[in-house]
Design an enzyme around this catalytic site. Structure first.
Site, PDB file in Angstrom:
ATOM      1  N   THR A  51       0.858  -1.185   0.000  1.00 27.92           N
ATOM      2  CA  THR A  51       0.000   0.000   0.000  1.00 27.92           C
ATOM      3  C   THR A  51       0.891   1.231   0.000  1.00 27.92           C
ATOM      4  OG1 THR A  51      -1.726   1.241   1.183  1.00 27.92           O
ATOM      5  CG2 THR A  51      -0.241  -0.106   2.533  1.00 27.92           C
ATOM      6  N   HIS A 104       0.959 -12.344  13.409  1.00 29.24           N
ATOM      7  CA  HIS A 104       1.889 -12.914  14.372  1.00 29.24           C
ATOM      8  C   HIS A 104       1.588 -14.380  14.687  1.00 29.24           C
ATOM      9  CE1 HIS A 104       5.323 -12.495  16.744  1.00 29.24           C
ATOM     10  NE2 HIS A 104       4.965 -11.531  17.591  1.00 29.24           N
TER      11      HIS A 104
END
Length: 488
Positions: free
Chosen positions: A407, A459
């Protein structure tokens, strides 16, 4: 999946197609036909907006439009009848007697009459021919056809003049414009029916909308001259000319204290995806600030290279290549989490997503198998992706199957951010604005081109070491672009 059923011997119901990709509904944006119009096999009859893209629907058989079941602006579920077609060759006298048979949806005796292998396929905005095919049909419709055809000819630029557009508005078909242009007109308070189109086949462009705004702004000053031919009797004419003025505040800031906008289409899908991602995947974001002066010099050199002739070369191109190299060096980052099977799915291919802000909202189309492309091929793919997204022609398939995303928030002058993962992916790289900043270079403080990179990762499957290595590799390549050769 076949999307039509025989409602009677002469009338068939065309249903909202199953567009796949997990989508269950779509909004009718524009009808290109009206009851009484003749349609042919493959002719586009309407434009719909799904959660992924705006697409056009072709009709799979010949006939005459009997009824439009769904109004423009209405969202319907897949499988809902949206239009009734009287098949070609049916006797007109049979239609009224058999019309009720179209009502009971469950009573669908058979689908034998369906054309074998003929399915209405979502084709984005379609090829250019589709827009020209749907224009001539107006000339073949009964009593109102002459007036409608005359207006349409004028809109297409075939008429000699455009006399008194206002009285003709009542019989004029709905103006043709792409979704981004319709949104622009809505935001600016412009009625598309009053806009004179200059695009091919009578399509209204952005420039036409802006021209209409300019004309409206200038209208109060120009209107007093309109009654001038009426000689002295028109002296009081300026008084009525002021009448349009009160309409201006209707779109002004103070016209209403609040505006409520229905959440649908791309915005609805984006909201659901972001909430699901943010509260499902435990996000971690790391940052690094890097000197990209050498990268910026390489960008300028590539612009002069004949291999990139006609291609757009930008820093994003080298950022994309740097990320692809980093993924190759750290393949575990290119994976997804399968909650149902409690598995980590490693991808041995890279479908590189590029987040794009469009008038319809945020979309993330991806470049399939980007890891196999050379730098010029990657530049071409990026250019096509961006152009298609801006024009609102991105297909649902182009936004499926991404593995990792970039992005570019730097285009808005933003230094960095904490991007949210695209659902189904494990990492997203945010690129900040590239600005001249004081930097220690070879022992001296010098002005250098500097940017900040941010990498968010899931994560559950990406630990701090892996995420840090990927981000450090991208930064190292942008600092010294020659590593594109030594590491690749």
């Amino acid at each position: 999946m076949t999307t039509m059923t025989a409602a009677s011997a002469s009338v068939r119901e065309f249903r909202m197609p199953d567009v796949g990709e997990g989508l269950t509904e779509a909004e009718i944006l524009t009808w290109y036909v009206q009851p009484g119009d003749t349609v042919t096999d493959g002719q586009v009859v309407c434009e719909v907006e799904t959660a992924k893209a705006a697409v056009e629907l072709p009709i799979p058989y010949d006939g005459v439009v009997r009824e439009l079941h769904v109004a423009e602006g209405t969202t319907v579920d897949v499988g809902t009848p949206i239009i009734a077609i009287e098949v070609a060759g049916a006797a007109g006298a049979d239609v009224p007697a058999q019309a009720p048979a179209a009502e009971p949806e469950p009573a669908q005796p058979s689908q034998e009459t369906q054309p074998e292998g003929r399915q209405p396929v979502l084709v984005g905005y379609g090829v250019a021919a589709s827009s020209t095919r749907r224009r001539p049909r107006k000339g073949g419709t009964a009593p109102a056809a002459p007036a409608r055809t005359a207006v349409q000819a004028e809109l297409n630029g075939h008429g000699a003049t455009l006399p008194e557009p206002a009285p003709a508005a009542a019989g004029r078909p709905r103006p043709l414009a792409k979704p981004p242009v319709r949104k622009l007109a809505k935001d600016l308070g412009v009625d598309l029916a009053t806009v004179v189109p200059t695009g091919p086949d009578g399509i209204i462009t952005r420039e036409d909308v802006h021209a209409a705004v300019a004309d409206r702004t200038a209208a109060p000053a120009q209107q007093p001259t309109a009654p001038a031919p009426q000689a002295p009797a028109t002296a009081p004419a300026p008084a009525p000319a002021a009448a349009p003025a009160p309409s201006a505040p209707a779109v002004g800031w103070d016209a209403a204290r609040e505006t409520r906008i229905p959440v649908k289409g791309v915005r609805k899908a984006t909201a659901a995806a972001m909430v699901g991602s943010a509260f499902t995947a435990p996000h971690v974001t790391e940052f690094v600030t890097v000197d990209v002066t050498r990268t910026m010099k390489l960008v300028e050199e590539l612009k002069q290279d004949k291999e990139f002739e006609g291609l757009r070369v930008s820093p994003l191109l080298l950022v994309a290549k740097a990320l692809l190299v980093a993924v190759k060096r750290n393949p575990d980052i290119n994976a997804s989490w399968d909650e149902a099977n409690q598995e980590i799915v490693q991808k041995h291919y890279v479908n590189l997503g590029i987040a794009a802000a469009t008038p319809r909202g945020l979309i993330v189309p991806n470049i399939k198998d980007a890891h196999t492309l050379t730098l010029p091929q990657l530049a071409r793919a990026l250019g096509e992706l961006v152009t298609t997204a801006r024009e609102g022609r991105t297909t649902p398939a182009a936004m499926q199957g991404g593995t990792i995303t970039i992005t570019n928030v730097g285009v808005f002058g933003v230094d960095t951010g904490t991007p949210i993962l695209n659902p189904g992916e494990s990492a997203i790289l945010a690129v900040g604005a590239i600005k001249p900043q004081p930097w220690v270079h070879k022992g001296k403080v010098k002005p250098r081109q500097v940017t900040t990179l941010a990498l968010s990762f899931d994560h559950r499957l990406v630990d701090g070491e892996l995420g840090s290595k990927v981000l450090a590799d991208v930064a190292a390549i942008l600092e010294r672009p020659k590593r594109l050769i030594t590491w690749a």
